[in-house]
Design an enzyme around this catalytic site. Structure first.
Site, PDB file in Angstrom:
ATOM      1  N   LYS A  73       0.805  -1.231   0.000  1.00 55.13           N
ATOM      2  CA  LYS A  73       0.000   0.000   0.000  1.00 55.13           C
ATOM      3  C   LYS A  73       0.842   1.288   0.000  1.00 55.13           C
ATOM      4  O   LYS A  73       0.503   2.246  -0.682  1.00 55.13           O
ATOM      5  CB  LYS A  73      -0.921   0.016   1.223  1.00 55.13           C
ATOM      6  CG  LYS A  73      -2.066  -0.979   1.123  1.00 55.13           C
ATOM      7  CD  LYS A  73      -2.887  -0.963   2.392  1.00 55.13           C
ATOM      8  CE  LYS A  73      -4.222  -1.624   2.187  1.00 55.13           C
ATOM      9  NZ  LYS A  73      -5.115  -1.460   3.320  1.00 55.13           N
ATOM     10  N   ASN A  94      -5.236   1.853  -1.431  1.00 47.86           N
ATOM     11  CA  ASN A  94      -5.831   0.519  -1.602  1.00 47.86           C
ATOM     12  C   ASN A  94      -6.626   0.398  -2.901  1.00 47.86           C
ATOM     13  O   ASN A  94      -7.137  -0.666  -3.204  1.00 47.86           O
ATOM     14  CB  ASN A  94      -6.689   0.112  -0.397  1.00 47.86           C
ATOM     15  CG  ASN A  94      -8.077   0.706  -0.448  1.00 47.86           C
ATOM     16  OD1 ASN A  94      -8.294   1.751  -1.054  1.00 47.86           O
ATOM     17  ND2 ASN A  94      -9.021   0.051   0.201  1.00 47.86           N
ATOM     18  N   ARG A 158      -1.146   1.661  21.837  1.00 44.53           N
ATOM     19  CA  ARG A 158      -0.223   1.120  22.854  1.00 44.53           C
ATOM     20  C   ARG A 158       1.210   1.606  22.658  1.00 44.53           C
ATOM     21  O   ARG A 158       1.968   1.670  23.604  1.00 44.53           O
ATOM     22  CB  ARG A 158      -0.272  -0.407  22.882  1.00 44.53           C
ATOM     23  CG  ARG A 158       0.386  -1.062  21.717  1.00 44.53           C
ATOM     24  CD  ARG A 158       0.556  -2.545  21.932  1.00 44.53           C
ATOM     25  NE  ARG A 158       0.882  -3.160  20.649  1.00 44.53           N
ATOM     26  CZ  ARG A 158       1.072  -4.444  20.462  1.00 44.53           C
ATOM     27  NH1 ARG A 158       0.957  -5.276  21.475  1.00 44.53           N
ATOM     28  NH2 ARG A 158       1.365  -4.915  19.295  1.00 44.53           N
ATOM     29  N   TYR A 238     -13.612  -9.026  12.146  1.00 43.87           N
ATOM     30  CA  TYR A 238     -14.747  -9.836  11.655  1.00 43.87           C
ATOM     31  C   TYR A 238     -14.546 -11.325  11.924  1.00 43.87           C
ATOM     32  O   TYR A 238     -15.352 -12.150  11.538  1.00 43.87           O
ATOM     33  CB  TYR A 238     -15.013  -9.577  10.166  1.00 43.87           C
ATOM     34  CG  TYR A 238     -13.803  -9.729   9.280  1.00 43.87           C
ATOM     35  CD1 TYR A 238     -13.411 -10.972   8.817  1.00 43.87           C
ATOM     36  CD2 TYR A 238     -13.040  -8.613   8.934  1.00 43.87           C
ATOM     37  CE1 TYR A 238     -12.299 -11.115   8.021  1.00 43.87           C
ATOM     38  CE2 TYR A 238     -11.919  -8.738   8.134  1.00 43.87           C
ATOM     39  CZ  TYR A 238     -11.555  -9.996   7.681  1.00 43.87           C
ATOM     40  OH  TYR A 238     -10.437 -10.126   6.891  1.00 43.87           O
TER      41      TYR A 238
HETATM   42  P1  NAD Z   1      -1.736  -2.931  12.026  1.00 47.03           P
HETATM   43  O1  NAD Z   1      -0.724  -3.963  12.343  1.00 47.03           O
HETATM   44  O2  NAD Z   1      -1.385  -1.833  11.098  1.00 47.03           O
HETATM   45  O3  NAD Z   1      -2.250  -2.260  13.392  1.00 47.03           O
HETATM   46  C1  NAD Z   1      -2.544  -3.042  14.530  1.00 47.03           C
HETATM   47  C2  NAD Z   1      -3.014  -2.122  15.660  1.00 47.03           C
HETATM   48  O4  NAD Z   1      -3.402  -2.948  16.761  1.00 47.03           O
HETATM   49  C3  NAD Z   1      -1.907  -1.183  16.174  1.00 47.03           C
HETATM   50  O5  NAD Z   1      -2.476   0.031  16.569  1.00 47.03           O
HETATM   51  C4  NAD Z   1      -1.379  -1.943  17.402  1.00 47.03           C
HETATM   52  O6  NAD Z   1      -0.797  -1.071  18.356  1.00 47.03           O
HETATM   53  C5  NAD Z   1      -2.673  -2.541  17.929  1.00 47.03           C
HETATM   54  N1  NAD Z   1      -2.474  -3.703  18.797  1.00 47.03           N
HETATM   55  C6  NAD Z   1      -2.107  -4.968  18.403  1.00 47.03           C
HETATM   56  N2  NAD Z   1      -2.019  -5.758  19.494  1.00 47.03           N
HETATM   57  C7  NAD Z   1      -2.335  -4.997  20.571  1.00 47.03           C
HETATM   58  C8  NAD Z   1      -2.421  -5.248  21.970  1.00 47.03           C
HETATM   59  N3  NAD Z   1      -2.174  -6.444  22.471  1.00 47.03           N
HETATM   60  N4  NAD Z   1      -2.786  -4.212  22.786  1.00 47.03           N
HETATM   61  C9  NAD Z   1      -3.064  -2.985  22.276  1.00 47.03           C
HETATM   62  N5  NAD Z   1      -2.990  -2.699  20.972  1.00 47.03           N
HETATM   63  C10 NAD Z   1      -2.628  -3.683  20.122  1.00 47.03           C
HETATM   64  O7  NAD Z   1      -2.997  -3.753  11.497  1.00 47.03           O
HETATM   65  P2  NAD Z   1      -4.288  -3.197  10.731  1.00 47.03           P
HETATM   66  O8  NAD Z   1      -4.155  -3.524   9.300  1.00 47.03           O
HETATM   67  O9  NAD Z   1      -4.539  -1.809  11.148  1.00 47.03           O
HETATM   68  O10 NAD Z   1      -5.415  -4.172  11.316  1.00 47.03           O
HETATM   69  C11 NAD Z   1      -5.933  -4.016  12.619  1.00 47.03           C
HETATM   70  C12 NAD Z   1      -7.177  -4.880  12.750  1.00 47.03           C
HETATM   71  O11 NAD Z   1      -8.143  -4.447  11.798  1.00 47.03           O
HETATM   72  C13 NAD Z   1      -6.949  -6.364  12.461  1.00 47.03           C
HETATM   73  O12 NAD Z   1      -7.667  -7.112  13.405  1.00 47.03           O
HETATM   74  C14 NAD Z   1      -7.522  -6.556  11.071  1.00 47.03           C
HETATM   75  O13 NAD Z   1      -8.043  -7.852  10.867  1.00 47.03           O
HETATM   76  C15 NAD Z   1      -8.659  -5.548  11.101  1.00 47.03           C
HETATM   77  N6  NAD Z   1      -9.047  -5.066   9.755  1.00 47.03           N
HETATM   78  C16 NAD Z   1     -10.322  -5.271   9.375  1.00 47.03           C
HETATM   79  C17 NAD Z   1     -10.728  -4.858   8.137  1.00 47.03           C
HETATM   80  C18 NAD Z   1     -12.149  -5.106   7.703  1.00 47.03           C
HETATM   81  O14 NAD Z   1     -12.439  -5.014   6.499  1.00 47.03           O
HETATM   82  N7  NAD Z   1     -13.048  -5.353   8.617  1.00 47.03           N
HETATM   83  C19 NAD Z   1      -9.842  -4.181   7.276  1.00 47.03           C
HETATM   84  C20 NAD Z   1      -8.526  -3.964   7.714  1.00 47.03           C
HETATM   85  C21 NAD Z   1      -8.139  -4.425   8.969  1.00 47.03           C
END
Ligand code: NAD
Length: 303
Positions: A73, A94, A158, A238
């Site tokens: 991305k 995206n 965090r 999800y």
């Molecule tokens: P990323 O790795 O860029 O970000 C992860 C985030 O979660 C960060 O802010 C990190 O600090 C936090 N985090 C992880 N473990 C933690 C913990 N134990 N305590 C506190 N904070 C914690 O990932 P992303 O791409 O932003 O994805 C994040 C979530 O969003 C994932 O669960 C992913 O499946 C979901 N997501 C869903 C969709 C959708 O279409 N519904 C789309 C994109 C991402």
């Protein structure tokens, strides 16, 4: 599909790695079929070093565009001719639209949440929003909420690094005249987080806390009494369909509790509009995706 392929078929695709699990080809081909559009959509395994060649191929083959997922991305954003306001602020793309060789990068992840909320009859305009996380999904949501008229977005994360990145994005939005109050805090400020949730209208979890298999059954909102009756709770996760946060919010009688399944659909709807100018046939698509979850298509080696 076979009856639609012709000498004029425009190709689109999704780029990233790993990509073979992607639901995007099913989604977009269904929409092309629905409208009888002469387009086809495939998934292409693409890593960061492949991005420049892939974009050159997109121009050379006159592809209409494509979706981009991890890990490409940011690299795609660095190689676009133009960027949408959200993609420029975030520095990630995206969705690519190819207009006669001019590639414009958009990011529709945040729109996925805003449109999913609208699909549930909820507007974020004028709302005070608490956003948990500062990763890829969170920053896209933060930017879209601010662009779409949220009154305030308070981010809790965090780690310092992610928080500083969110703050840099927020500052550039303010400098560009976006009118939304933004605050950034570490999750360690746990009491403050609960206090702000009590005063806010919308809580969005955009962290992976609550996700299967590692983080299931956990929620960052440890004092469930902060989940008040006027609060709208959105969880981007999800899998599982109902997270611990959502379960707690339901038990506390929150006004609306929504999981992340619709985010994927609605970010796709925004991309489909960019490719075609048409509305995604959301209701039929929801049914199809549910059917495919239960009965996936056989892959080539199985038939
Ligand atoms: P990323 O790795 O860029 O970000 C992860 C985030 O979660 C960060 O802010 C990190 O600090 C936090 N985090 C992880 N473990 C933690 C913990 N134990 N305590 C506190 N904070 C914690 O990932 P992303 O791409 O932003 O994805 C994040 C979530 O969003 C994932 O669960 C992913 O499946 C979901 N997501 C869903 C969709 C959708 O279409 N519904 C789309 C994109 C991402």
């Amino acid at each position: 599909m076979d009856t639609r392929i012709s000498g004029k078929t425009r190709l689109l695709g999704v780029f990233g790695t790993p990509i073979k699990h992607s639901g995007s080809p099913i989604m977009y081909n269904y929409c092309f079929d629905y409208y009888g559009l002469d387009c086809a959509y495939l998934a292409f395994e693409t890593d960061v070093p492949d991005v420049k060649d892939t974009l050159a191929a997109m121009r050379r083959l006159d592809m209409r565009g494509g979706n981009v997922t991890m890990p490409c991305k940011q690299e795609v954003a660095r190689n676009m001719d133009k960027l949408s306001p959200a993609a420029k602020f975030i520095g990630a793309v995206n969705t690519i639209v190819n207009d006669n060789g001019v590639l414009t990068g958009h990011i529709t992840d945040g729109e996925g949440v805003v449109r999913d909320l609208l699909d549930h009859g909820i507007s974020i305009k004028g709302e005070d929003i608490v956003l948990l996380g500062a990763g890829g999904a969170a920053t896209a949501i933060m930017v879209q909420c601010a662009l779409d008229g949220a009154k305030s977005v308070t981010v809790f994360n965090r780690g310092e690094e992610g928080l500083l990145k969110a703050e840099r994005i927020g500052t550039s939005m303010m400098e560009d005249g976006v009118d939304c109050k933004m605050e950034y805090h570490l999750l360690e400020e746990n009491q403050l987080m609960h206090d702000i949730i009590r005063k806010s209208g919308v809580l969005i979890n955009a962290t992976s806390v609550g996700m299967k298999p590692m983080n299931e059954g956990v929620s960052l909102v440890t004092d469930v009494t902060a989940l008040h009756k006027d609060l709208i709770v959105y969880d981007v996760i999800y899998n599982p369909l109902v997270t611990k946060l959502m379960e707690d919010a339901q038990n506390q009688g929150c006004k609306a509790v929504i999981g992340g399944k619709g985010m994927l659909l609605w970010q796709g709807a925004a991309a489909f509009e960019l490719y075609t100018g048409l509305e995604m046939p959301a209701e039929g698509l929801k049914k199809l995706l549910e059917e495919r979850e239960v009965n996936p298509l056989p892959v080539l080696k199985d038939v």
